[in-house]
Design a protein around this motif. Structure first.
Motif, PDB file in Angstrom:
ATOM      1  N   VAL A   5      37.593  43.426 -94.633  1.00 58.69           N
ATOM      2  CA  VAL A   5      36.576  44.496 -94.918  1.00 58.69           C
ATOM      3  C   VAL A   5      35.469  44.532 -93.913  1.00 58.69           C
ATOM      4  O   VAL A   5      34.945  43.678 -93.411  1.00 58.69           O
ATOM      5  CB  VAL A   5      35.951  44.271 -96.287  1.00 58.69           C
ATOM      6  CG1 VAL A   5      35.171  45.550 -96.554  1.00 58.69           C
ATOM      7  CG2 VAL A   5      37.072  44.362 -97.346  1.00 58.69           C
ATOM      8  N   ALA A   6      35.341  46.150 -93.576  1.00 59.86           N
ATOM      9  CA  ALA A   6      34.204  46.333 -92.341  1.00 59.86           C
ATOM     10  C   ALA A   6      33.097  47.148 -93.277  1.00 59.86           C
ATOM     11  O   ALA A   6      33.620  47.996 -94.074  1.00 59.86           O
ATOM     12  CB  ALA A   6      34.497  46.963 -91.066  1.00 59.86           C
ATOM     13  N   THR A   7      31.921  46.800 -93.014  1.00 56.51           N
ATOM     14  CA  THR A   7      30.928  47.626 -93.778  1.00 56.51           C
ATOM     15  C   THR A   7      29.812  48.287 -92.593  1.00 56.51           C
ATOM     16  O   THR A   7      29.838  47.606 -91.578  1.00 56.51           O
ATOM     17  CB  THR A   7      30.113  46.670 -94.905  1.00 56.51           C
ATOM     18  OG1 THR A   7      29.501  45.479 -94.011  1.00 56.51           O
ATOM     19  CG2 THR A   7      30.968  46.323 -95.834  1.00 56.51           C
ATOM     20  N   ARG A   8      29.127  49.270 -93.213  1.00 62.24           N
ATOM     21  CA  ARG A   8      28.007  49.933 -92.342  1.00 62.24           C
ATOM     22  C   ARG A   8      27.160  49.011 -91.683  1.00 62.24           C
ATOM     23  O   ARG A   8      26.834  48.912 -90.713  1.00 62.24           O
ATOM     24  CB  ARG A   8      27.505  50.870 -92.901  1.00 62.24           C
ATOM     25  CG  ARG A   8      27.147  52.105 -92.113  1.00 62.24           C
ATOM     26  CD  ARG A   8      26.521  53.135 -93.152  1.00 62.24           C
ATOM     27  NE  ARG A   8      27.691  54.005 -93.795  1.00 62.24           N
ATOM     28  CZ  ARG A   8      27.588  54.720 -94.805  1.00 62.24           C
ATOM     29  NH1 ARG A   8      26.273  54.951 -95.384  1.00 62.24           N
ATOM     30  NH2 ARG A   8      28.579  55.397 -95.281  1.00 62.24           N
ATOM     31  N   GLU A   9      26.492  47.944 -92.560  1.00 66.49           N
ATOM     32  CA  GLU A   9      25.840  47.166 -92.023  1.00 66.49           C
ATOM     33  C   GLU A   9      26.082  45.553 -92.740  1.00 66.49           C
ATOM     34  O   GLU A   9      26.970  45.763 -93.883  1.00 66.49           O
ATOM     35  CB  GLU A   9      24.385  47.252 -92.638  1.00 66.49           C
ATOM     36  CG  GLU A   9      23.766  48.605 -92.441  1.00 66.49           C
ATOM     37  CD  GLU A   9      22.809  48.957 -93.608  1.00 66.49           C
ATOM     38  OE1 GLU A   9      23.212  49.557 -94.785  1.00 66.49           O
ATOM     39  OE2 GLU A   9      21.594  49.175 -93.376  1.00 66.49           O
ATOM     40  N   THR A  10      25.646  44.539 -92.382  1.00 67.68           N
ATOM     41  CA  THR A  10      26.041  43.213 -92.930  1.00 67.68           C
ATOM     42  C   THR A  10      25.032  42.220 -92.961  1.00 67.68           C
ATOM     43  O   THR A  10      24.098  42.247 -92.028  1.00 67.68           O
ATOM     44  CB  THR A  10      27.371  42.671 -92.577  1.00 67.68           C
ATOM     45  OG1 THR A  10      27.604  41.492 -93.293  1.00 67.68           O
ATOM     46  CG2 THR A  10      27.164  42.020 -91.220  1.00 67.68           C
ATOM     47  N   ILE A  11      24.847  41.204 -94.144  1.00 69.85           N
ATOM     48  CA  ILE A  11      23.811  40.321 -94.108  1.00 69.85           C
ATOM     49  C   ILE A  11      24.682  38.874 -93.906  1.00 69.85           C
ATOM     50  O   ILE A  11      24.173  37.920 -93.806  1.00 69.85           O
ATOM     51  CB  ILE A  11      23.092  40.236 -95.332  1.00 69.85           C
ATOM     52  CG1 ILE A  11      24.098  40.311 -96.654  1.00 69.85           C
ATOM     53  CG2 ILE A  11      21.902  41.228 -95.418  1.00 69.85           C
ATOM     54  CD1 ILE A  11      23.368  40.108 -97.907  1.00 69.85           C
ATOM     55  N   PHE A  12      25.933  39.083 -93.687  1.00 72.13           N
ATOM     56  CA  PHE A  12      26.754  37.951 -93.293  1.00 72.13           C
ATOM     57  C   PHE A  12      26.895  37.439 -91.979  1.00 72.13           C
ATOM     58  O   PHE A  12      27.120  38.304 -91.096  1.00 72.13           O
ATOM     59  CB  PHE A  12      28.408  38.176 -93.951  1.00 72.13           C
ATOM     60  CG  PHE A  12      28.663  38.186 -95.285  1.00 72.13           C
ATOM     61  CD1 PHE A  12      28.960  37.002 -95.830  1.00 72.13           C
ATOM     62  CD2 PHE A  12      28.415  39.496 -96.200  1.00 72.13           C
ATOM     63  CE1 PHE A  12      29.344  37.168 -97.377  1.00 72.13           C
ATOM     64  CE2 PHE A  12      28.890  39.447 -97.472  1.00 72.13           C
ATOM     65  CZ  PHE A  12      29.165  38.364 -98.133  1.00 72.13           C
TER      66      PHE A  12
END
Ligand SMILES: [Zn+2]
Length: 277
Positions: free
Chosen positions: A49-56
């Motif tokens: 899964v790719a997201t627009r932003e990430t905190i991971f």
């Protein structure tokens, strides 16, 4: 496969939850081989899964990957994805690998493009990684301070790789560090902890980074944006670094130098952290 993801963990290391949206969601078996090679431990049933932003924080720079969850925030949707590991691929792609706890066989059980979601990272794990990582910088700075004061021979070693993996954390040097300096290095690092120094993050161009940082790796890749992220222990020193740190050196707790080993011209300071200095 996926577009670039904004690395929010580099802007704000204190966030443990973030609302954002899905860029892409695919079975791992559909990844090109080059991309798949970043996920050696993954099962064929896993998803990416790719997201627009990430905190991971993805695995890299000696710091292990964050883990946690990504949940749908769409009304009436209870899709949940457990994030097992995260990798940063070329072109600023940050990919989350894991499994859906909702039934993945049904098309409604996985994320769709543009779906709104909420990320949550494992707080305890992140805190521990940030403490270990910050402790690694403090050991590096402690060695420099000692080189300039009581142990001049430490001025002859050069900082190399660092590893901030729980249980096997270490900072490496080219050159020899005698085992007898173990206690002095540990004491100096803990002195920096006790001083409660602010840990700051700056974004510098290459020229500033090379001239201002305490140590810069011999081969330093220039980021695509041309701007380097630099971590500074206020008043002591700074390094180019993409990892997560603590707001104050005091938050490290205590640093224990387990041993100093020497092999093929490389010295390795193995360390761990404790709850209090
Ligand atoms: Zn760092």
């Amino acid at each position: 496969m996926a577009s670039r993801t904004l690395a929010v963990y580099q802007k704000d290391g204190t966030l443990r939850n973030l609302a954002t949206a899905v860029l892409s969601c695919h079975p791992i078996t559909t990844l090109p081989d080059d991309d798949r090679s970043f996920f050696k431990a993954a099962a064929d049933t896993d998803y990416i899964v790719a997201t627009r932003e990430t905190i991971f924080h993805p695995q890299g720079g000696g710091q292990p990957s964050d883990t946690g969850s990504i949940k749908s925030s769409s009304p009436g949707s209870d899709i949940q994805f457990d994030v097992k590991s995260v990798r940063k691929l070329p072109k600023d792609r940050i990919l989350h690998q894991g499994t859906f706890t909702s039934p993945a066989e049904s098309s409604s059980g996985i994320f769709s493009e543009g779906q709104t979601i909420v990320q949550a990272i494992d707080d305890e794990k992140r805190n521990f990684h940030s403490r270990l990582h910050t402790a690694g910088h403090l050991l590096g700075l402690a060695v420099r301070q000692l080189a300039e004061s009581s142990i001049p021979e430490l001025g002859r070693v050069t900082e190399g790789k660092a590893q901030h993996t729980p249980g096997s954390a270490a900072v490496e040097y080219s050159g020899l560090i005698a085992g007898e300096h173990k206690k002095a290095i540990q004491d100096q690092a803990n002195e920096l902890v006790k001083q409660g120094l602010p840990v700051n993050v700056f974004w510098w161009d290459e020229k500033t980074t090379r001239s201002q940082c305490t140590a810069v790796p011999a081969e330093m890749a220039v980021p695509e944006e041309g701007v380097f992220r630099v971590v500074e222990v206020e008043g002591v020193g700074s390094y180019p670094c993409g990892g997560t740190h603590l707001p104050s050196t005091r938050d490290v707790g205590g640093i224990v130098v387990k041993k100093i080993s020497r092999s093929k011209g490389v010295s390795r300071i193995s360390y761990d952290i404790t709850d209090a200095a």
